[in-house]
Design a protein around this motif. Sequence first.
Motif, PDB file in Angstrom:
ATOM      1  N   THR A   1       0.802  -1.218   0.000  1.00 37.90           N
ATOM      2  CA  THR A   1       0.000   0.000   0.000  1.00 37.90           C
ATOM      3  C   THR A   1       0.840   1.275   0.000  1.00 37.90           C
ATOM      4  N   LEU A   2       2.142   1.158   0.008  1.00 34.92           N
ATOM      5  CA  LEU A   2       2.994   2.338   0.083  1.00 34.92           C
ATOM      6  C   LEU A   2       2.670   3.342  -1.013  1.00 34.92           C
ATOM      7  N   TYR A   3       2.462   2.850  -2.241  1.00 31.55           N
ATOM      8  CA  TYR A   3       2.176   3.729  -3.368  1.00 31.55           C
ATOM      9  C   TYR A   3       0.742   3.622  -3.869  1.00 31.55           C
ATOM     10  N   ASN A   4       0.013   2.621  -3.436  1.00 29.84           N
ATOM     11  CA  ASN A   4      -1.220   2.265  -4.132  1.00 29.84           C
ATOM     12  C   ASN A   4      -2.512   2.511  -3.369  1.00 29.84           C
ATOM     13  N   ASP A   5      -2.487   3.305  -2.309  1.00 28.67           N
ATOM     14  CA  ASP A   5      -3.719   3.558  -1.572  1.00 28.67           C
ATOM     15  C   ASP A   5      -4.735   4.344  -2.386  1.00 28.67           C
TER      16      ASP A   5
END
Length: 255
Positions: free
Chosen positions: A239-243
Amino acid sequence: MKKQSKPKVAFFDFTDCEGCQLQFANIGSTLLDLTELVDIVNFREIMSEAGEDYDIAIVEGSISTDNDVKRIQKIREKAKVLVAFGSCATIGGVNGIKNRTSLELAKKRVYGDKADLINTIKAMPLHEVVKVDYKILNCPPYIPEIIAVLKCILMGKPYVLPNYALCVECKMNENVCRYEKDQECMGPVTRAGCNSWCVNNGNRCYGCRGLVDNPASEGAKDILLKYGLKLEDIMNSFTLYNDCQGEKFDQYLKK
């Protein structure tokens, strides 16, 4: 015959670290070649001038305030071509982490007793607010892809983003799978196009290019089972980039 004028290019940034623009400045001699084809009229990283007359807008950063919405709409109205530049602009990027909680809680965590003075909205990639003509992915952008997209823009052709997993490029580069080195890697579900840049240099994939349209969720589950991992073991990396991927991201997690 009247000589055709070169298209004018302007760079803008919103909620970001400006690393994408710095990467553009790192293109090197190709940047000098580019100036033979376009006039750069606004680029805060490399020049003091700030022209307001432009044809192509290259925009870094996600939208995170009401003022951002108004500003990007004005940029869109003026630009003939709008390019979303980097992970924050194309998929929301790291800024999307604040979308995991309520805005009130996010503001209190960052600004404490000054939270009520802050105007903020959920983090959004550019295409959720305005029409985007081209996307350059990655954090920071991959220089060969920057050049490829610029060529397409100048020729008036579309740039088609790869729609297969990063693992394909990793295999072609003969990299040892990061899972074999006890590292959680987002390659199986991440869109290719960076030539497995991070893995080539001894790192793992963090998913900064966003999810491939149809992730092989069963294959990803097989990887988790093979290496004894649970979904929560890699969730923070995932989820670091994909929230900001919204329903697409939620649907994958449910599989």
